[in-house]
Design a protein around this motif. Structure first.
Motif, PDB file in Angstrom:
ATOM      1  N   VAL A  47       0.836  -1.207   0.000  1.00  0.00           N
ATOM      2  CA  VAL A  47       0.000   0.000   0.000  1.00  0.00           C
ATOM      3  C   VAL A  47       0.868   1.253   0.000  1.00  0.00           C
ATOM      4  CG1 VAL A  47      -1.620   1.353   1.389  1.00  0.00           C
ATOM      5  CG2 VAL A  47      -2.023  -1.079   1.035  1.00  0.00           C
ATOM      6  N   GLN A  48       1.863   1.299   0.880  1.00  0.00           N
ATOM      7  CA  GLN A  48       2.715   2.483   0.968  1.00  0.00           C
ATOM      8  C   GLN A  48       3.481   2.733  -0.323  1.00  0.00           C
ATOM      9  OE1 GLN A  48       5.071   3.121   4.511  1.00  0.00           O
ATOM     10  NE2 GLN A  48       3.771   1.690   5.627  1.00  0.00           N
ATOM     11  N   LEU A  49       3.988   1.673  -0.922  1.00  0.00           N
ATOM     12  CA  LEU A  49       4.772   1.832  -2.144  1.00  0.00           C
ATOM     13  C   LEU A  49       3.901   2.236  -3.329  1.00  0.00           C
ATOM     14  CD1 LEU A  49       7.172  -1.193  -1.638  1.00  0.00           C
ATOM     15  CD2 LEU A  49       7.752   1.238  -1.465  1.00  0.00           C
ATOM     16  N   VAL A  50       2.717   1.663  -3.447  1.00  0.00           N
ATOM     17  CA  VAL A  50       1.806   2.054  -4.528  1.00  0.00           C
ATOM     18  C   VAL A  50       1.367   3.501  -4.323  1.00  0.00           C
ATOM     19  CG1 VAL A  50      -0.465   1.645  -5.560  1.00  0.00           C
ATOM     20  CG2 VAL A  50       1.027  -0.280  -5.047  1.00  0.00           C
ATOM     21  N   ALA A  51       1.063   3.881  -3.084  1.00  0.00           N
ATOM     22  CA  ALA A  51       0.648   5.253  -2.793  1.00  0.00           C
ATOM     23  C   ALA A  51       1.767   6.257  -3.069  1.00  0.00           C
ATOM     24  CB  ALA A  51       0.176   5.365  -1.354  1.00  0.00           C
ATOM     25  N   SER A  52       3.014   5.810  -2.991  1.00  0.00           N
ATOM     26  CA  SER A  52       4.146   6.701  -3.263  1.00  0.00           C
ATOM     27  C   SER A  52       4.396   6.884  -4.757  1.00  0.00           C
ATOM     28  CB  SER A  52       5.411   6.189  -2.588  1.00  0.00           C
ATOM     29  OG  SER A  52       5.927   5.062  -3.261  1.00  0.00           O
ATOM     30  N   GLY A  53       3.688   6.115  -5.587  1.00  0.00           N
ATOM     31  CA  GLY A  53       3.804   6.302  -7.027  1.00  0.00           C
ATOM     32  C   GLY A  53       4.311   5.110  -7.809  1.00  0.00           C
ATOM     33  N   MET A  54       4.664   4.039  -7.138  1.00  0.00           N
ATOM     34  CA  MET A  54       5.141   2.848  -7.848  1.00  0.00           C
ATOM     35  C   MET A  54       3.963   2.113  -8.490  1.00  0.00           C
ATOM     36  SD  MET A  54       7.822   1.095  -5.238  1.00  0.00           S
ATOM     37  CE  MET A  54       9.269   0.613  -6.108  1.00  0.00           C
ATOM     38  N   SER A  55       4.249   1.375  -9.537  1.00  0.00           N
ATOM     39  CA  SER A  55       3.229   0.513 -10.106  1.00  0.00           C
ATOM     40  C   SER A  55       2.979  -0.639  -9.138  1.00  0.00           C
ATOM     41  CB  SER A  55       3.690  -0.043 -11.460  1.00  0.00           C
ATOM     42  OG  SER A  55       4.748  -0.960 -11.277  1.00  0.00           O
ATOM     43  N   VAL A  56       1.851  -1.313  -9.290  1.00  0.00           N
ATOM     44  CA  VAL A  56       1.532  -2.438  -8.406  1.00  0.00           C
ATOM     45  C   VAL A  56       2.571  -3.546  -8.570  1.00  0.00           C
ATOM     46  CG1 VAL A  56      -0.171  -4.211  -7.846  1.00  0.00           C
ATOM     47  CG2 VAL A  56      -0.925  -1.887  -8.355  1.00  0.00           C
ATOM     48  N   ALA A  57       3.009  -3.792  -9.800  1.00  0.00           N
ATOM     49  CA  ALA A  57       4.001  -4.843 -10.033  1.00  0.00           C
ATOM     50  C   ALA A  57       5.328  -4.508  -9.359  1.00  0.00           C
ATOM     51  CB  ALA A  57       4.199  -5.051 -11.530  1.00  0.00           C
ATOM     52  N   ALA A  58       5.798  -3.268  -9.517  1.00  0.00           N
ATOM     53  CA  ALA A  58       7.067  -2.865  -8.909  1.00  0.00           C
ATOM     54  C   ALA A  58       6.953  -2.840  -7.384  1.00  0.00           C
ATOM     55  CB  ALA A  58       7.489  -1.497  -9.423  1.00  0.00           C
TER      56      ALA A  58
END
Length: 88
Positions: A47-58
């Protein structure tokens, strides 16, 4: 003579790129409509990484998911989707 020179004024904004701590993340959970144990640590990282702008895969790769498909499946879970909606 007074001059209004905007170039002399420096505004510093601190944008944190570090993920929030587990405790800090959990402090937001009641506002997300979630209970404390609704998400695993791995899901919180996703959740934190996707919210920071990463794609779901990354983000899934960085959070330790086995494949992009399992990360996408995790992102579709209701609790994870609520958390993502809150943080976006």
């Amino acid at each position: 003579m007074l001059e209004n020179n905007l170039n002399d004024v420096k505004v510093e904004e601190k944008i944190s790129t570090e993920p929030m701590s587990h405790t800090e993340f959990q402090s937001f959970m009641p506002y997300m409509g979630l209970n404390i144990n609704d998400l695993t640590i791995q899901q919180e990282k996703l959740v934190q990484l996707v919210a920071s702008g990463m794609s779901v895969a990354a983000a899934g790769r960085a959070a330790g998911y086995a494949s992009p498909q399992t990360a996408r499946e995790a992102a579709k879970r209701p609790a994870v989707a609520k958390a993502l909606e809150f943080l976006r």
